[in-house]
Design a protein around this motif. Structure first.
Motif, PDB file in Angstrom:
ATOM      1  N   ASN A  60     -15.020  11.624   0.949  1.00 23.92           N
ATOM      2  CA  ASN A  60     -13.710  11.304   1.522  1.00 23.92           C
ATOM      3  C   ASN A  60     -12.943  10.316   0.658  1.00 23.92           C
ATOM      4  O   ASN A  60     -13.518   9.448   0.008  1.00 23.92           O
ATOM      5  N   ALA A  61     -11.611  10.471   0.677  1.00 18.15           N
ATOM      6  CA  ALA A  61     -10.677   9.456   0.198  1.00 18.15           C
ATOM      7  C   ALA A  61      -9.501   9.471   1.164  1.00 18.15           C
ATOM      8  O   ALA A  61      -8.797  10.481   1.273  1.00 18.15           O
ATOM      9  N   SER A  62      -9.311   8.392   1.891  1.00 13.26           N
ATOM     10  CA  SER A  62      -8.231   8.315   2.874  1.00 13.26           C
ATOM     11  C   SER A  62      -6.995   7.676   2.260  1.00 13.26           C
ATOM     12  O   SER A  62      -7.093   6.857   1.345  1.00 13.26           O
ATOM     13  N   VAL A  63      -5.831   8.051   2.806  1.00 14.70           N
ATOM     14  CA  VAL A  63      -4.548   7.571   2.316  1.00 14.70           C
ATOM     15  C   VAL A  63      -3.736   7.040   3.493  1.00 14.70           C
ATOM     16  O   VAL A  63      -3.548   7.745   4.488  1.00 14.70           O
ATOM     17  N   MET A  64      -3.279   5.799   3.383  1.00 15.51           N
ATOM     18  CA  MET A  64      -2.386   5.212   4.380  1.00 15.51           C
ATOM     19  C   MET A  64      -1.017   4.983   3.757  1.00 15.51           C
ATOM     20  O   MET A  64      -0.901   4.291   2.738  1.00 15.51           O
ATOM     21  N   ARG A  65       0.006   5.611   4.340  1.00 16.46           N
ATOM     22  CA  ARG A  65       1.376   5.378   3.865  1.00 16.46           C
ATOM     23  C   ARG A  65       1.769   3.957   4.245  1.00 16.46           C
ATOM     24  O   ARG A  65       1.570   3.526   5.381  1.00 16.46           O
ATOM     25  N   MET A  66       2.352   3.206   3.296  1.00 17.69           N
ATOM     26  CA  MET A  66       2.627   1.794   3.486  1.00 17.69           C
ATOM     27  C   MET A  66       4.093   1.469   3.203  1.00 17.69           C
ATOM     28  O   MET A  66       4.703   2.050   2.301  1.00 17.69           O
ATOM     29  N   ARG A  67       4.624   0.519   3.963  1.00 19.55           N
ATOM     30  CA  ARG A  67       5.906  -0.104   3.643  1.00 19.55           C
ATOM     31  C   ARG A  67       5.593  -1.419   2.939  1.00 19.55           C
ATOM     32  O   ARG A  67       5.426  -2.453   3.560  1.00 19.55           O
ATOM     33  N   LEU A  68       5.467  -1.356   1.633  1.00 22.48           N
ATOM     34  CA  LEU A  68       5.089  -2.522   0.855  1.00 22.48           C
ATOM     35  C   LEU A  68       6.281  -3.444   0.655  1.00 22.48           C
ATOM     36  O   LEU A  68       7.423  -2.999   0.569  1.00 22.48           O
ATOM     37  N   ARG A  69       6.008  -4.745   0.566  1.00 16.20           N
ATOM     38  CA  ARG A  69       7.011  -5.735   0.188  1.00 16.20           C
ATOM     39  C   ARG A  69       6.584  -6.318  -1.159  1.00 16.20           C
ATOM     40  O   ARG A  69       5.479  -6.847  -1.299  1.00 16.20           O
ATOM     41  N   VAL A  70       7.442  -6.179  -2.155  1.00 19.42           N
ATOM     42  CA  VAL A  70       7.152  -6.671  -3.495  1.00 19.42           C
ATOM     43  C   VAL A  70       8.356  -7.467  -3.981  1.00 19.42           C
ATOM     44  O   VAL A  70       9.435  -6.903  -4.187  1.00 19.42           O
ATOM     45  N   GLU A  71       8.193  -8.781  -4.086  1.00 19.11           N
ATOM     46  CA  GLU A  71       9.270  -9.672  -4.519  1.00 19.11           C
ATOM     47  C   GLU A  71      10.556  -9.448  -3.707  1.00 19.11           C
ATOM     48  O   GLU A  71      11.648  -9.382  -4.245  1.00 19.11           O
ATOM     49  N   GLY A  72      10.404  -9.331  -2.387  1.00 21.28           N
ATOM     50  CA  GLY A  72      11.544  -9.206  -1.490  1.00 21.28           C
ATOM     51  C   GLY A  72      12.095  -7.808  -1.330  1.00 21.28           C
ATOM     52  O   GLY A  72      13.026  -7.592  -0.558  1.00 21.28           O
ATOM     53  N   ARG A  73      11.541  -6.833  -2.034  1.00 21.11           N
ATOM     54  CA  ARG A  73      12.003  -5.444  -1.929  1.00 21.11           C
ATOM     55  C   ARG A  73      11.009  -4.635  -1.108  1.00 21.11           C
ATOM     56  O   ARG A  73       9.807  -4.878  -1.160  1.00 21.11           O
ATOM     57  N   GLU A  74      11.532  -3.662  -0.369  1.00 24.90           N
ATOM     58  CA  GLU A  74      10.644  -2.737   0.336  1.00 24.90           C
ATOM     59  C   GLU A  74      10.405  -1.517  -0.531  1.00 24.90           C
ATOM     60  O   GLU A  74      11.344  -0.905  -1.036  1.00 24.90           O
ATOM     61  N   VAL A  75       9.144  -1.184  -0.701  1.00 24.98           N
ATOM     62  CA  VAL A  75       8.726  -0.070  -1.543  1.00 24.98           C
ATOM     63  C   VAL A  75       7.780   0.807  -0.736  1.00 24.98           C
ATOM     64  O   VAL A  75       6.808   0.306  -0.161  1.00 24.98           O
ATOM     65  N   ILE A  76       8.061   2.091  -0.664  1.00 26.62           N
ATOM     66  CA  ILE A  76       7.146   3.003   0.017  1.00 26.62           C
ATOM     67  C   ILE A  76       6.007   3.347  -0.942  1.00 26.62           C
ATOM     68  O   ILE A  76       6.228   3.785  -2.076  1.00 26.62           O
ATOM     69  N   GLY A  77       4.802   3.093  -0.505  1.00 25.80           N
ATOM     70  CA  GLY A  77       3.631   3.366  -1.330  1.00 25.80           C
ATOM     71  C   GLY A  77       2.473   3.792  -0.453  1.00 25.80           C
ATOM     72  O   GLY A  77       2.642   4.134   0.726  1.00 25.80           O
ATOM     73  N   HIS A 105      -1.462  13.791  -3.290  1.00 26.80           N
ATOM     74  CA  HIS A 105      -0.636  13.546  -2.099  1.00 26.80           C
ATOM     75  C   HIS A 105       0.317  12.374  -2.332  1.00 26.80           C
ATOM     76  O   HIS A 105       1.469  12.407  -1.894  1.00 26.80           O
ATOM     77  N   CYS A 106      -0.129  11.348  -3.040  1.00 26.46           N
ATOM     78  CA  CYS A 106       0.685  10.155  -3.297  1.00 26.46           C
ATOM     79  C   CYS A 106       1.769  10.402  -4.339  1.00 26.46           C
ATOM     80  O   CYS A 106       2.787   9.691  -4.358  1.00 26.46           O
ATOM     81  N   GLY A 107       1.566  11.378  -5.206  1.00 30.76           N
ATOM     82  CA  GLY A 107       2.554  11.656  -6.252  1.00 30.76           C
ATOM     83  C   GLY A 107       2.709  10.480  -7.198  1.00 30.76           C
ATOM     84  O   GLY A 107       1.735   9.861  -7.608  1.00 30.76           O
ATOM     85  N   ASP A 108       3.962  10.154  -7.521  1.00 29.60           N
ATOM     86  CA  ASP A 108       4.241   9.052  -8.448  1.00 29.60           C
ATOM     87  C   ASP A 108       4.460   7.721  -7.735  1.00 29.60           C
ATOM     88  O   ASP A 108       4.842   6.733  -8.370  1.00 29.60           O
ATOM     89  N   VAL A 270      -4.415  -1.483  -8.636  1.00 30.35           N
ATOM     90  CA  VAL A 270      -3.077  -0.925  -8.405  1.00 30.35           C
ATOM     91  C   VAL A 270      -2.798   0.184  -9.414  1.00 30.35           C
ATOM     92  O   VAL A 270      -3.344   0.206 -10.524  1.00 30.35           O
ATOM     93  N   ARG A 271      -1.911   1.089  -9.005  1.00 30.05           N
ATOM     94  CA  ARG A 271      -1.496   2.226  -9.842  1.00 30.05           C
ATOM     95  C   ARG A 271       0.001   2.435  -9.605  1.00 30.05           C
ATOM     96  O   ARG A 271       0.450   2.476  -8.463  1.00 30.05           O
TER      97      ARG A 271
END
Length: 288
Positions: A60-77, A105-108, A270-271
């Motif tokens: 198995n490898a599970s994937v959780m879609r995340m609303r990341l915060r990086v230096e004040g920006r929201e990034v979907i990862g 599934h994660c793409g770029d 990280v990737r």
């Protein structure tokens, strides 16, 4: 020998969810997803990419879609978790199969994961880079006082709904490198009894916190607005303390906090994700 294909499990497939739950403790001895699934916390953001053998999940490898915060920006990862293979099927390349399916599934998009020291050489093969995580703390003397902050039980559906609301609509606990909308990751820690108690400071401010050996550990804060934590500390402790430590980068909650060590309990990779310079700590309650 034909390489098996990965199968995707989502929140609608109860039978394969059960097979996934059977797999997890075979690879991670103290980990169990059954109660979390029974609470209905597996939603569309969480996917498991598995190899099946006669209906049994063996990798198995599970994937959780995340609303990341990086230096004040929201990034979907995305964040990977529960990556592994049952002992009887190791050495067949199955972990590579599920990792490739998960990353497809994660793409770029940015991807992160936390690994233990036994597999640190595995993830760089998939384009992951290790990044150091700091521990943050500050000296602070306090005695118990006032009405103790009540404990909230995430076994109760209305408490889980309240946590989701605070997490989705409130402040991110850190703007340097963190997340929003991770309530269902936090609830997993509660479901598996790995979390500190969830305490209510007021209607719109909940914290995971407890005291160990004279230090108050605050693992996460779910709040609609910023406030001064210091007057509330006596309500979170049942013994005198001399320090406060944080499960996240506390730049907005305790600006005077400094680095008190390196986080070596879980190693970050990280990737496709550029992180801010300087020390930071991804919130422990947002880690899968």
């Amino acid at each position: 020998m034909t390489t098996p294909a990965a199968v995707e499990i989502d929140h609608r497939d109860r039978a394969l969810q059960a097979a996934f739950c059977d797999y997890v403790p075979q690879v991670f001895r103290t980990v169990d997803f059954r109660r979390w699934c029974a609470w209905g916390e597996w939603n569309d953001d969480y996917r498991a990419f598995v190899v099946l053998d006669e209906g049994r999940v063996v990798a198995n490898a599970s994937v959780m879609r995340m609303r990341l915060r990086v230096e004040g920006r929201e990034v979907i990862g995305y964040q990977l978790g529960a990556v592994g293979c049952v002992p009887s099927h190791r050495g067949q390349g199955l972990s590579r199969v599920v990792m490739q399916a998960a990353l497809e599934h994660c793409g770029d998009a940015p991807v992160l994961l936390f690994a233990n020291k036994n597999v640190l050489g595995f993830y760089p093969r998939f384009g992951f880079t290790p990044r150091e995580q700091a521990l943050f703390g500050a000296a602070f003397h306090a005695e118990p006082g006032g009405e103790p902050a009540p404990v909230l039980e995430l076994a109760e559906a209305d408490v889980r709904a309240g946590l989701v609301s605070l997490c989705d609509e409130g402040l991110a606990v850190t703007e340097r490198f963190g997340a929003r909308g991770h309530a269902r990751i936090a609830s997993w820690y509660a479901a598996t009894a790995f979390s500190r108690p969830l305490r209510q400071l007021r209607a719109d401010a909940w914290v995971f916190a407890s005291v160990e050996d004279g230090t108050l550990y605050i693992d996460d804060i779910f709040a609609r607005e910023l406030f001064d934590l210091r007057p509330h500390i006596p309500r979170l402790i049942d013994q005198p303390i001399t320090a406060v430590h944080f499960g996240f980068t506390p730049e907005r909650w305790w600006p005077q906090a400094g680095v008190v060590g390196e986080d070596t309990e879980a190693y970050l990779f990280v990737r496709n994700l550029a992180l801010p310079p300087g020390p930071h700590r991804f919130p422990v309650m947002a880690r899968t």
